[in-house]
Design an enzyme around this catalytic site. Structure first.
Site, PDB file in Angstrom:
ATOM      1  N   GLU A 275     -17.382  37.868 143.233  1.00 28.97           N
ATOM      2  CA  GLU A 275     -17.121  37.570 141.824  1.00 28.97           C
ATOM      3  C   GLU A 275     -17.455  38.836 141.063  1.00 28.97           C
ATOM      4  OE1 GLU A 275     -15.742  34.989 140.653  1.00 28.97           O
ATOM      5  OE2 GLU A 275     -16.054  33.393 142.143  1.00 28.97           O
TER       6      GLU A 275
ATOM      7  N   CYS B 291     -19.400  38.304 132.689  1.00 32.42           N
ATOM      8  CA  CYS B 291     -18.238  38.942 133.324  1.00 32.42           C
ATOM      9  C   CYS B 291     -16.937  38.369 132.770  1.00 32.42           C
ATOM     10  CB  CYS B 291     -18.299  38.790 134.832  1.00 32.42           C
ATOM     11  SG  CYS B 291     -18.663  37.127 135.381  1.00 32.42           S
TER      12      CYS B 291
ATOM     13  N   GLY C 217     -21.244  40.628 140.860  1.00 29.24           N
ATOM     14  CA  GLY C 217     -21.694  41.845 140.214  1.00 29.24           C
ATOM     15  C   GLY C 217     -20.513  42.710 139.836  1.00 29.24           C
ATOM     16  N   SER C 218     -20.731  44.023 139.864  1.00 26.13           N
ATOM     17  CA  SER C 218     -19.691  44.912 139.367  1.00 26.13           C
ATOM     18  C   SER C 218     -18.598  45.132 140.401  1.00 26.13           C
ATOM     19  CB  SER C 218     -20.300  46.263 139.000  1.00 26.13           C
ATOM     20  OG  SER C 218     -20.579  46.990 140.178  1.00 26.13           O
ATOM     21  N   THR C 219     -17.394  45.469 139.922  1.00 29.69           N
ATOM     22  CA  THR C 219     -16.277  45.729 140.821  1.00 29.69           C
ATOM     23  C   THR C 219     -16.541  46.917 141.752  1.00 29.69           C
ATOM     24  OG1 THR C 219     -14.633  44.618 139.462  1.00 29.69           O
ATOM     25  CG2 THR C 219     -13.831  46.384 140.879  1.00 29.69           C
TER      26      THR C 219
ATOM     27  N   LYS D  85     -30.965  37.721 147.371  1.00 27.73           N
ATOM     28  CA  LYS D  85     -31.646  38.803 146.657  1.00 27.73           C
ATOM     29  C   LYS D  85     -31.323  38.715 145.171  1.00 27.73           C
ATOM     30  CE  LYS D  85     -30.527  42.957 145.484  1.00 27.73           C
ATOM     31  NZ  LYS D  85     -31.169  43.136 144.161  1.00 27.73           N
TER      32      LYS D  85
ATOM     33  N   GLY E  22     -18.688  45.634 144.517  1.00 26.75           N
ATOM     34  CA  GLY E  22     -17.922  44.684 145.320  1.00 26.75           C
ATOM     35  C   GLY E  22     -16.963  45.385 146.261  1.00 26.75           C
TER      36      GLY E  22
ATOM     37  N   GLU F 269     -15.324  47.553 131.464  1.00 27.39           N
ATOM     38  CA  GLU F 269     -16.218  46.449 131.142  1.00 27.39           C
ATOM     39  C   GLU F 269     -17.469  47.021 130.476  1.00 27.39           C
ATOM     40  OE1 GLU F 269     -17.797  44.270 134.533  1.00 27.39           O
ATOM     41  OE2 GLU F 269     -17.519  42.413 133.412  1.00 27.39           O
TER      42      GLU F 269
END
Lengths: 300, 497
Positions: free
Chosen positions: B277, B311, B255-257, B203, B260, B408
């Site tokens: 990641e 990132c 993507g973002s923490t 996706k 995740g 971030e």
């Protein structure tokens, strides 16, 4: 009068192993441990969530020294554990026999295998970086090297079942983690903690710096979630989680670990069929290692 | 007098011309037509065919430099995800049984077609994402091709990868990728998955789906068996349906923490393999003996590359106190020369911010930086009237507690902190829950090695920054995720080991 012996055995007060010391539990309480036939073996300290947090602190404090030690040094310390265990072979054989209900001969063989495991991992400390790292041939004028580094503090739910779990299985979850340079906090097998608590005595006399291994006995339901959700624990080995509390609890621990993105080793689906005498691979050595890649330009 | 005036005039002129930009470049626009035909609407790519969504909801992707709608695309429903996973599962049997040498040839074909069509893909990526053509052309596309080429070579050598003899693929890989490097992230995910014998459902991000859909055409040109690669478009809802799908054996997410973390939680107890990641807040450490001009180039590359949508961006500049003024003067001079504008101009350094939402986030965080007392500076430069833009921005007087030093930002915003000793630099650099990357600038080799060994980060760039290569493992410590992508290490995530 026939049950009065001429000499009374000196029984041992089993204690936790935290930060290189042997504290009684913060709870001030113990629980009864019985052998496979239900006979009383001794009292084990009922370690608490507070004991577990104290152990994490000790483990964190030990990370710098242990991960910074040379691999050669770590290897010698692990080999020294094998030496110390060898010297107490008979004691451990008796404890394993009582814990797992196996015969004396089999118990002694399990201890021998546990000793050999320490030797095997002692030899890994200065080789793991060479099989897990190396130079990367990047397309450009760069020196580029990947090296493995320990993840940090690892929480371990010790194996609770399977052939050889009480000592050999325990060694199999502790030794690879510390061989790689991590420090660990172990929730001992709740029903059979004696070999684990005695292993603490072996480790304490093996040149292992205090805090590198910490062993807590007590209720897995208290200790394991504390490890799983602790902000300062970097990895989680759930080896005994299913046997201790069921698959749902193991999943809950994994979910708890997700908040801090801990590295997780999941338990075997049917831990009772696990045979800890089977030769280990490198999975447990590699699972709690990070790969660091360093780049530098090349040129004159 | 007259003579004096004559000698003065050219000088004054020179100054005036320099200010007006003696070295201004004339526009050098790339042709948008090179992107090829963009359809008005897209469905999914499932089982080797472009198909309509089972739902009626459509999303729009816009050119962030013009705010013009480029195309409509389908929002993938649960049913769409089901179909795609079923197609991938069906294809898995034959694909995983194929000799590695044959799988390799498909991947080599894909690498070659990407090279052939790289201009088209670079322009399309630039239009859909807003990043400068200079970067898509010179960084993204070469790396995309290189990744397929690299993993192609692994397909028939898996027995030698160090994961035991005859390592097995896992099954269907569900992969969710971000919008900052749409094609590169696709390559990082798909190349190792296919090389190891898995099939995939990918996706792409909802703001940048076009190049993934174009990649589907490349799979067809390469003759890739139907169902081996499936692309389902949509937003986070589609991604969640994919990662939760019971027949997905492996989930890979970049993507973002927070997302995740949510995926890790969702997958707990499922026994699906997971690689993540996630975010970063890299420290770029400049010691007092660093070559200033090189360091300035590295700092600029570290934070302004890809508009800071990286990132591993060097978003925290740690400068040794004694050279702070000299370094910041040089950095500001350099930032003055950055050209912000049309992504399709070959001279553009900083393109458009990817979306209105991202621009709002950057704006909010920089406002917080000012509110918390940090000093803000940006070069004066004109920004285009339409589109999403943000001036390269520098904050000084930043403390470790400031939001701009902790969160971030994912934009062209650099926070400057100082240190006095190497130990303090390491302490500050590691004072973050993230651990993706770091930079070191010093001429002293032993100091590089000392510092690098103490930094808790997966990639450490010394006297360089933002370098990537398919042979080089990439990934984070701590809350920057787990697993590595690239190199031999990158195979592990797709093998049953």
């Amino acid at each position: 009068m026939s049950d009065i012996s001429l000499r009374l055995d000196v029984l041992k007060t089993y204690k936790l192993y935290v930060g290189g010391k042997f504290p009684r539990s913060e709870s001030g309480r113990v629980y009864e441990v019985t052998d496979s036939k239900g006979q009383w073996l001794g009292n084990a300290p009922l370690g608490t969530r507070k004991d577990t947090r104290d152990a994490v602190l000790a483990a964190r404090a030990a990370v710098k020294g242990w991960s910074g030690a040379t691999a050669y040094n770590r290897g010698q310390v692990l080999y020294r554990v094998a030496e110390m265990l060898q010297g107490r072979r008979e004691q451990f054989a008796a404890e394993v026999a009582a814990a797992e209900g196996v015969g004396a001969k089999k118990a002694a063989a399990l201890v021998d295998t546990a000793i050999d495991r320490w030797v095997w991992y002692a030899g890994w400390t200065d080789k793991i970086a060479q099989i897990a790292g190396g130079a990367n041939p990047v397309a450009g004028p760069f020196f580029n090297l990947s090296t493995p580094e320990p993840s940090g503090v690892i929480g371990v739910v010790a194996p609770q079942t399977g052939y050889g779990h009480s000592l050999l299985g325990l060694v199999e979850v502790i030794a690879p983690a510390i061989a790689a340079g991590n420090t660990v906090v172990v929730a001992a097998a709740a029903d059979a903690p004696m070999p684990a608590l005695s292993l603490g005595e072996v480790l304490a006399t093996s040149d292992l710096p205090g805090g590198v291994v910490n062993i807590i006995s007590g209720k897995t339901a208290d200790i394991a979630p504390t490890l799983a959700t602790h902000q300062d624990v970097n990895g989680l080995d759930l080896a005994g989680a299913i046997a201790a509390e069921g698959p749902g609890a193991a999943a809950a621990l994994e979910a708890g670990a997700a908040d801090t993105l801990k590295r997780v080793i999941r338990p075997a689906l049917d831990p009772s069929t696990q045979d800890w005498t089977q030769a280990p691979g490198t999975e447990r050595l590699l699972s709690f290692l990070e790969t660091k890649t360093v780049w530098h330009p090349m040129g004159i | 007098m007259a003579k004096n005036k004559k000698t003065e005039e050219p000088q004054a002129q020179a100054v005036a011309t320099a200010k007006a930009g003696l070295f201004e470049y004339a526009p050098a626009p790339e042709s948008p037509a090179a992107a090829g035909d963009i359809a008005t609407s897209y469905g999914h790519f499932i089982g080797g065919e472009f198909v309509d969504s089972s739902g009626s909801e459509a999303l729009k992707t816009v050119n962030p430099a013009t705010e013009q709608v480029l195309a409509e695309f389908a929002h993938g429903t649960d049913e769409d995800v089901d179909r795609a996973v079923a197609a991938a599962r069906k294809a898995f049997t034959d694909w995983s049984a194929l000799p590695g040498s044959e799988r390799a040839k498909y991947l080599f074909r894909i690498a070659r077609i990407i090279q052939e069509r790289s201009r088209e893909l670079a322009v399309l990526e630039s239009i859909d994402n807003g990043k400068p053509i200079r970067e898509t052309r010179d960084v993204d596309l070469p790396l995309v091709a290189a990744h397929f080429f690299y993993y192609a070579g692994w397909a028939d050598k898996l027995d030698f990868a160090g994961y035991g003899a005859n390592p097995r693929p896992l099954g269907v890989a569900g992969q969710v990728i971000p919008w900052n490097f749409p094609l590169l992230m696709l390559a990082w995910k798909i190349a190792p998955a296919l090389a190891t014998g898995n099939t995939v459902v990918l996706k792409p991000a909802e703001t940048t789906p076009l190049t993934a859909l174009r990649f589907a055409e490349i799979c067809r040109q390469a003759g890739l068996p139907k169902g081996v690669v499936n692309i389902v478009t949509g937003d986070g809802r589609t991604g969640a349906a994919l990662t939760a799908h019971p027949d997905v054996s492996k989930v890979a997410f970049t993507g973002s923490t927070p997302v995740g973390r949510a995926i890790a939680k969702q997958l707990a107890g499922s026994r699906k393999k997971l690689s993540l990641e996630l975010g970063g807040k890299a420290a770029n450490i400049v010691f007092d003996d660093a070559p200033i001009d090189q360091a300035v180039e590295g700092i600029v590359n570290g934070i302004f590359f890809n508009q800071g949508h990286v990132c591993c961006a060097g978003s925290r500049l740690l400068v040794q106190e004694s050279i702070q003024d000299e370094l910041l003067d040089a950095l500001k001079r350099r930032m003055d020369t950055l050209r912000v504008g049309d992504p399709l101009d070959k001279n553009t350094d900083i393109g458009a911010i990817n979306s209105a939402a991202q621009l709002a986030r950057i704006t909010e965080l920089t406002a917080a930086g000012e509110a918390e007392g940090a000093e803000r500076w940006s070069p004066s430069c004109d920004l285009p009237g339409t589109g999403f833009w943000f001036r390269p921005t520098l904050f000084t007087g930043v403390s470790q507690a400031h939001r701009i030093a902790r969160e971030e930002i994912f934009g062209p915003v650099l926070s400057v902190l100082t240190f006095r000793t190497p130990a303090e630099a390491v302490e500050k650099a590691n004072n973050t829950p993230y651990g993706l990357s770091a930079g070191i600038w010093t001429e002293k080799g032993s100091r590089i090695l000392w510092t690098a060994s103490r930094l808790r980060a997966g990639v450490v760039w010394a006297n360089t920054f933002n370098k990537f290569d398919p042979t080089s493992p990439f990934g984070g410590y701590k809350e920057s995720g787990y697993g590595r992508e690239g190199g031999r290490h990158g195979l592990e995530a797709y093998l049953d080991v």
